[in-house]
Structure formats: C-alpha cells, structure tokens
Design a protein around this motif. Sequence first.
Motif, PDB file in Angstrom:
ATOM      1  N   VAL A  52       0.835  -1.211   0.000  1.00  0.00           N
ATOM      2  CA  VAL A  52       0.000   0.000   0.000  1.00  0.00           C
ATOM      3  C   VAL A  52       0.866   1.256   0.000  1.00  0.00           C
ATOM      4  N   GLU A  53       2.104   1.132  -0.474  1.00  0.00           N
ATOM      5  CA  GLU A  53       3.054   2.238  -0.357  1.00  0.00           C
ATOM      6  C   GLU A  53       2.622   3.486  -1.113  1.00  0.00           C
ATOM      7  N   ASN A  54       1.756   3.343  -2.099  1.00  0.00           N
ATOM      8  CA  ASN A  54       1.330   4.506  -2.883  1.00  0.00           C
ATOM      9  C   ASN A  54       0.008   5.102  -2.412  1.00  0.00           C
ATOM     10  N   TYR A  55      -0.530   4.580  -1.298  1.00  0.00           N
ATOM     11  CA  TYR A  55      -1.871   5.012  -0.917  1.00  0.00           C
ATOM     12  C   TYR A  55      -1.928   6.481  -0.521  1.00  0.00           C
ATOM     13  N   ARG A  56      -0.836   7.022   0.052  1.00  0.00           N
ATOM     14  CA  ARG A  56      -0.868   8.426   0.472  1.00  0.00           C
ATOM     15  C   ARG A  56      -1.072   9.354  -0.720  1.00  0.00           C
TER      16      ARG A  56
END
Length: 244
Positions: free
Chosen positions: A20-24
């Motif tokens: 989920v590293e790109n969720y921000r």
Amino acid sequence: MDQQIKGITLMNYADFKKRVENYREEIYRDVYLENQEKIRIKKESTAIKNFEKIFDAVFDITYEKGFQAMTMRDLSSRANMSLGALYGYFASKEELLAIIQKQGSSMIRNIFAQFHDQTAPLLEQLRAVIKTHLFLSESARPWFYFTFMEAKNLTSTGRQAVIAMEEYTENMLVTILESGEEKGIFRKQNHLLTASIIKAMQQEWYLKRWKYRKREIDVDAYADCVLEFTESYCLNPDYAECGI
C-alpha cells in the motif's frame, strides 16, 4: 488502488506497507479531484503536494492541542504556507475537518475492499479483517487518531458518517462470525458483542501506541495476540482447521 491483494493471514506489517506504499499519494489525489471545483489551485501536482502538507500539519497540531484549539495561523506556520494559500484549498476549518473525515472513510473502505477476500474460508476472512484494520491503523495512525478524537467536533451529518464507518467495520466481523457459526466453525454467541470487543482491542492499538512502544511490542506481535484471543474465544472446540 485497483490491484486485488490476497493472502493477508501470512502477511506481516512490512509486507502490508509495501503493498500500500502509494496510498498516500492516491488519497491526496482523490481529495483534489473531489474538491477540484472548490479550490483555486488547478495544477494537480501542486495541489496534491500541498494537501499532504496541510493534512500532516493538522494531524501534528491536533495531537498536541486538539483541532478546536488550532488556529489558522498555527496551520499556516506548521504547513509553511501563507494564510492566503491555505484558503485556496478550503473555506474554513469546518470544511477542512469534513474533507479529512470523508477521505479517511474512503481510505478505509478502499483498503478493506482489497484485503478482504469474501470468497476465502471464513477463518481466513476473520484473520484478514483483524489484521487489515491493525496494519492500516499503524500505517495511517494520525488519520485514525484524528477521526476518533475529533468526531465530537463534527456536524451531525459528519458524526453520522463516523458512526457509519464504525458500523461498517464492525458488521464485517459480525457477518463472518454469523456465517461461521452456521458452518460449525465458530461458537454460538452474541456476535455483535464479540465484534465490539475486537474493535476495542483494535482501537487500543492506535490510541495507546505509546504504551506498547514502551514495552517494545510491535504491530505484528499485537496482531498475533489479538488473533489468538479472538480464535480461542470464537472457534468451535469441535472445529479442526482443515481448509473449511
């Protein structure tokens, strides 16, 4: 976050973060797109970057002294943006609060939609829902803490939205437990009460994170403990885990 993600039972927090590293960035892009007609900044990359700065500053200040005590000058100083620039993104503190709460709810729904495979075995689903909540609250702790602590300052509509989100995550647990009881996997009991107690253990993690940090307990160890408690209480003694 369109890619379907499976297998959280065996996943640790480090793996969860990678997935989920790109969720921000996606969260702040969603904020921009949903409020595009209201804000004066039209360049998407600039708006995304500044929304992230604004939200992070709000979370920091709120943790220190509460949202109601935060002034726009506090926010301007912490976000390193002029007052005029801030008002280019929202008209008031109340509007900013509503934006944050709404986006937090969307984030939770999107993550659960990806990690909760409703076709998986029911015990697997129970583990997935519990771990997803704990791992997400660790990854996005400021959002969870803010939502819990500032719900009292929302409008009636906003408070109802927070209650609806609480019920959404709680009802996932209830549905799994009730279905499992029908199949003989889980014991017959008050599943709503059980779900409420599981939720309380999940909230304990992000509200009292300092206590577990002091005791050198990380989120993986805490998640394993919550799962052990839950399974020891919920599992039918006659049920042997064999892929049901």
